[in-house]
Design an enzyme around this catalytic site. Structure first.
Site, PDB file in Angstrom:
ATOM      1  N   ASN A   1       6.026  -5.147   3.053  1.00  0.00           N
ATOM      2  CA  ASN A   1       5.071  -5.023   4.149  1.00  0.00           C
ATOM      3  C   ASN A   1       5.124  -6.299   4.987  1.00  0.00           C
ATOM      4  O   ASN A   1       5.039  -7.403   4.445  1.00  0.00           O
ATOM      5  CB  ASN A   1       3.649  -4.812   3.604  1.00  0.00           C
TER       6      ASN A   1
ATOM      7  N   ASP B   1       2.150  -6.593 -10.544  1.00  0.00           N
ATOM      8  CA  ASP B   1       1.048  -6.527  -9.582  1.00  0.00           C
ATOM      9  C   ASP B   1      -0.265  -6.336 -10.348  1.00  0.00           C
ATOM     10  O   ASP B   1      -0.354  -5.545 -11.287  1.00  0.00           O
ATOM     11  CB  ASP B   1       1.277  -5.360  -8.606  1.00  0.00           C
TER      12      ASP B   1
ATOM     13  N   HIS C   1       7.847  -5.407  -3.180  1.00  0.00           N
ATOM     14  CA  HIS C   1       7.245  -4.550  -4.197  1.00  0.00           C
ATOM     15  C   HIS C   1       8.352  -3.718  -4.850  1.00  0.00           C
ATOM     16  O   HIS C   1       9.218  -3.162  -4.155  1.00  0.00           O
ATOM     17  CB  HIS C   1       6.261  -3.556  -3.572  1.00  0.00           C
TER      18      HIS C   1
ATOM     19  N   GLN D   1       0.230  -5.667   4.935  1.00  0.00           N
ATOM     20  CA  GLN D   1       0.418  -6.932   4.223  1.00  0.00           C
ATOM     21  C   GLN D   1      -0.914  -7.651   4.077  1.00  0.00           C
ATOM     22  O   GLN D   1      -1.633  -7.867   5.062  1.00  0.00           O
ATOM     23  CB  GLN D   1       1.414  -7.846   4.962  1.00  0.00           C
TER      24      GLN D   1
ATOM     25  N   HIS E   1       7.040 -10.918  -0.127  1.00  0.00           N
ATOM     26  CA  HIS E   1       7.186 -10.321  -1.455  1.00  0.00           C
ATOM     27  C   HIS E   1       7.792  -8.928  -1.331  1.00  0.00           C
ATOM     28  O   HIS E   1       7.531  -8.208  -0.371  1.00  0.00           O
ATOM     29  CB  HIS E   1       5.851 -10.263  -2.202  1.00  0.00           C
TER      30      HIS E   1
HETATM   31  P1  AMP Z   1       0.744  -6.623   0.277  1.00  0.00           P
HETATM   32  O1  AMP Z   1      -0.403  -5.710   0.601  1.00  0.00           O
HETATM   33  O2  AMP Z   1       2.099  -6.055   0.607  1.00  0.00           O
HETATM   34  O3  AMP Z   1       0.534  -8.001   0.875  1.00  0.00           O
HETATM   35  O4  AMP Z   1       0.756  -6.762  -1.291  1.00  0.00           O
HETATM   36  C1  AMP Z   1       0.022  -7.742  -1.969  1.00  0.00           C
HETATM   37  C2  AMP Z   1      -0.048  -7.321  -3.415  1.00  0.00           C
HETATM   38  O5  AMP Z   1      -0.419  -8.439  -4.183  1.00  0.00           O
HETATM   39  C3  AMP Z   1      -1.059  -6.223  -3.706  1.00  0.00           C
HETATM   40  O6  AMP Z   1      -0.384  -5.097  -4.267  1.00  0.00           O
HETATM   41  C4  AMP Z   1      -2.016  -6.882  -4.698  1.00  0.00           C
HETATM   42  O7  AMP Z   1      -2.461  -5.983  -5.693  1.00  0.00           O
HETATM   43  C5  AMP Z   1      -1.164  -7.989  -5.269  1.00  0.00           C
HETATM   44  N1  AMP Z   1      -1.870  -9.121  -5.808  1.00  0.00           N
HETATM   45  C6  AMP Z   1      -2.880  -9.822  -5.241  1.00  0.00           C
HETATM   46  N2  AMP Z   1      -3.268 -10.833  -6.021  1.00  0.00           N
HETATM   47  C7  AMP Z   1      -2.479 -10.779  -7.120  1.00  0.00           C
HETATM   48  C8  AMP Z   1      -2.378 -11.577  -8.312  1.00  0.00           C
HETATM   49  N3  AMP Z   1      -3.174 -12.618  -8.536  1.00  0.00           N
HETATM   50  N4  AMP Z   1      -1.446 -11.221  -9.231  1.00  0.00           N
HETATM   51  C9  AMP Z   1      -0.633 -10.167  -9.026  1.00  0.00           C
HETATM   52  N5  AMP Z   1      -0.663  -9.398  -7.927  1.00  0.00           N
HETATM   53  C10 AMP Z   1      -1.582  -9.697  -6.991  1.00  0.00           C
END
Ligand code: AMP
Length: 115
Positions: free
Chosen positions: A88, A33, A103, A95, A101
């Site tokens: 999420n 992440d 985590h 989300q 995805h």
């Molecule tokens: P969610 O809030 O469950 O949708 O999680 C999305 C996650 O994606 C967050 O923890 C972000 O920090 C992560 N994220 C967003 N863009 C990137 C990226 N380019 N590379 C890696 N992680 C990312």
């Protein structure tokens, strides 16, 4: 089904933007992440553009099981003995990226319940 191919994770899958990949196979990939919430914070995503868990059905049974097995594999690979897996589903649940995805979060003590 919502097409999530245009999310930032779709772009990562297509190799259009870089990521710090820690695992990959025919069905999924895992990468760190970009905004880690713990010393280990990895995201496991399917290659299939599924927006969130609410978009899945019986046809995804094998894929969903595989994602959890990969989450555990990654956790072990990262040397974790305890970790949290979070999915999420929906904006109100936190989300932000509408490509399914998992985590994998660990490497420090984690509070419960979540906020
Ligand atoms: P969610 O809030 O469950 O949708 O999680 C999305 C996650 O994606 C967050 O923890 C972000 O920090 C992560 N994220 C967003 N863009 C990137 C990226 N380019 N590379 C890696 N992680 C990312």
């Amino acid at each position: 089904m919502v097409n999530s191919g245009d999310t930032i994770f779709g772009r990562i899958l297509r190799g259009e933007i870089p990521c710090d990949q820690v695992y990959g196979d025919d069905l999924c990939m895992a990468f760190r992440d970009v905004n880690p919430q713990a010393p280990v914070h990895v995201l496991v995503i399917p290659r299939e553009p599924i927006a969130h868990l609410g978009e899945t059905g019986p046809e995804h049974q094998l894929l969903l099981g595989h994602l959890l097995l990969v989450a555990a594999k990654v956790a072990r690979q990262e040397g974790l003995e305890s970790w949290r897996t979070v999915i999420n589903s929906g904006a109100e649940a936190g989300q932000a990226v509408f490509h399914l995805h998992v985590h994998v979060i660990g490497g420090r003590a984690l509070a419960w319940p979540p906020g």
